[in-house]
Enzyme design. Structure first.
Site, PDB file in Angstrom:
ATOM      1  N   SER A 244       0.828  -1.218   0.000  1.00 32.70           N
ATOM      2  CA  SER A 244       0.000   0.000   0.000  1.00 32.70           C
ATOM      3  C   SER A 244       0.862   1.268   0.000  1.00 32.70           C
ATOM      4  O   SER A 244       0.476   2.283  -0.584  1.00 32.70           O
ATOM      5  CB  SER A 244      -0.982   0.004   1.173  1.00 32.70           C
TER       6      SER A 244
ATOM      7  N   ARG B  33      13.147  -7.173   5.604  1.00 32.35           N
ATOM      8  CA  ARG B  33      14.479  -7.774   5.716  1.00 32.35           C
ATOM      9  C   ARG B  33      15.434  -6.726   6.265  1.00 32.35           C
ATOM     10  O   ARG B  33      15.260  -5.530   5.995  1.00 32.35           O
ATOM     11  CB  ARG B  33      15.008  -8.211   4.329  1.00 32.35           C
TER      12      ARG B  33
ATOM     13  N   ASN C  96      13.531   4.205   4.767  1.00 33.56           N
ATOM     14  CA  ASN C  96      12.598   3.180   5.241  1.00 33.56           C
ATOM     15  C   ASN C  96      11.408   3.854   5.905  1.00 33.56           C
ATOM     16  O   ASN C  96      11.546   4.918   6.508  1.00 33.56           O
ATOM     17  CB  ASN C  96      13.318   2.294   6.270  1.00 33.56           C
TER      18      ASN C  96
ATOM     19  N   HIS D  39       8.546   3.286   8.883  1.00 36.94           N
ATOM     20  CA  HIS D  39       8.315   2.458  10.077  1.00 36.94           C
ATOM     21  C   HIS D  39       7.077   2.979  10.805  1.00 36.94           C
ATOM     22  O   HIS D  39       6.935   4.191  10.989  1.00 36.94           O
ATOM     23  CB  HIS D  39       9.543   2.526  10.989  1.00 36.94           C
TER      24      HIS D  39
ATOM     25  N   VAL E 101      18.794  -1.300  13.316  1.00 36.89           N
ATOM     26  CA  VAL E 101      17.399  -1.592  12.961  1.00 36.89           C
ATOM     27  C   VAL E 101      16.544  -0.362  13.276  1.00 36.89           C
ATOM     28  O   VAL E 101      16.432   0.035  14.439  1.00 36.89           O
ATOM     29  CB  VAL E 101      16.881  -2.826  13.750  1.00 36.89           C
ATOM     30  N   ASP E 102      15.994   0.262  12.233  1.00 37.81           N
ATOM     31  CA  ASP E 102      15.112   1.435  12.391  1.00 37.81           C
ATOM     32  C   ASP E 102      15.796   2.552  13.179  1.00 37.81           C
ATOM     33  O   ASP E 102      15.171   3.230  13.999  1.00 37.81           O
ATOM     34  CB  ASP E 102      13.789   1.029  13.085  1.00 37.81           C
TER      35      ASP E 102
END
Ligand code: GRF
Length: 202
Positions: A12, A92, A108, A110, A145-146
């Site tokens: 989406s 991933r 990214n 989140h 990560v994030d």
């Protein structure tokens, strides 16, 4: 700017980008290819419907494992002339090959207000944490990560009767706005990273 989008599922956020592009709202962006790590990802159909090139590079059973898969994704993106990468629901962890191929050129999305609630099940984490406000973050990807520098954030209220589904749906509406805003800034080349902060030079 030639962009590659990586997805794992529904797509989406990808669709929000492609619709914005079709509506002329991403004037500097050129979507070169959409890559999924799951050949069944529904987002691949969305890409095809918009006439965008697709590739499925399944991570499952990939010869050489995680790092080799990451390198294969980087190679495919480079072969298509990609200059910057958008992770739109890509489940991933990005490896060294990708980070070296696209330094400070991977973003990214989140579904939390980072640095709160990184990793999986961000909406459940927000509910468990009892916060009254949550939202989404678009950030540059680094080796964590994030954890990379933040480009755009949008907030939503957390309501008394929320569950993970209702909160996720409210956040998703904001994700679709945030990702378009961030990709517009990225593709127009106006973002500069200074220490941990992202500045807009416009
Ligand atoms: C979004 O909530 C995104 O923030 C998270 O995974 C979900 C992907 O949704 N990382 P979609 O595939 O873009 O619909």
């Amino acid at each position: 700017m030639k962009l590659g989008v990586l997805i794992s599922g529904r797509g989406s956020n990808l669709e929000a980008l492609l619709k914005a592009h079709a509506a002329g709202k991403l004037p500097a962006a050129d979507f070169a290819i959409v890559v999924a790590n799951d050949p069944q990802a529904r987002g691949l159909d969305i890409a095809r419907a918009h006439g965008i090139k697709t590739a499925a590079i399944a991570h499952r059973g990939f010869p050489g494992g995680r790092q080799a898969h990451d390198a294969a994704v980087a190679r495919t993106l480079k072969e298509h002339g990609v200059e910057a990468v958008v992770l739109a629901g890509y489940m991933r962890i990005i490896g060294r090959a990708m980070l070296e191929a696209f330094p400070h050129r991977i973003v990214n999305i989140h579904p939390s207000l980072l640095p709160s609630f990184p990793g999986l099940h961000a909406q459940e984490q927000a509910l468990a944490g009892g916060v009254r406000v949550s939202g989404c973050t678009v950030h540059f990807v680094d080796e964590g990560v994030d954890s990379g520098p933040i480009i755009v954030q949008k907030t939503v209220p957390v309501l008394d009767d929320d569950d993970a589904e209702s909160l996720s749906a409210r956040i998703l509406v904001q994700e679709h706005l945030a990702i378009v805003e961030a990709v517009d800034l990225l593709s127009r080349g106006v973002l500069r990273i200074e220490n941990r902060r992202v500045r807009r030079m416009e």
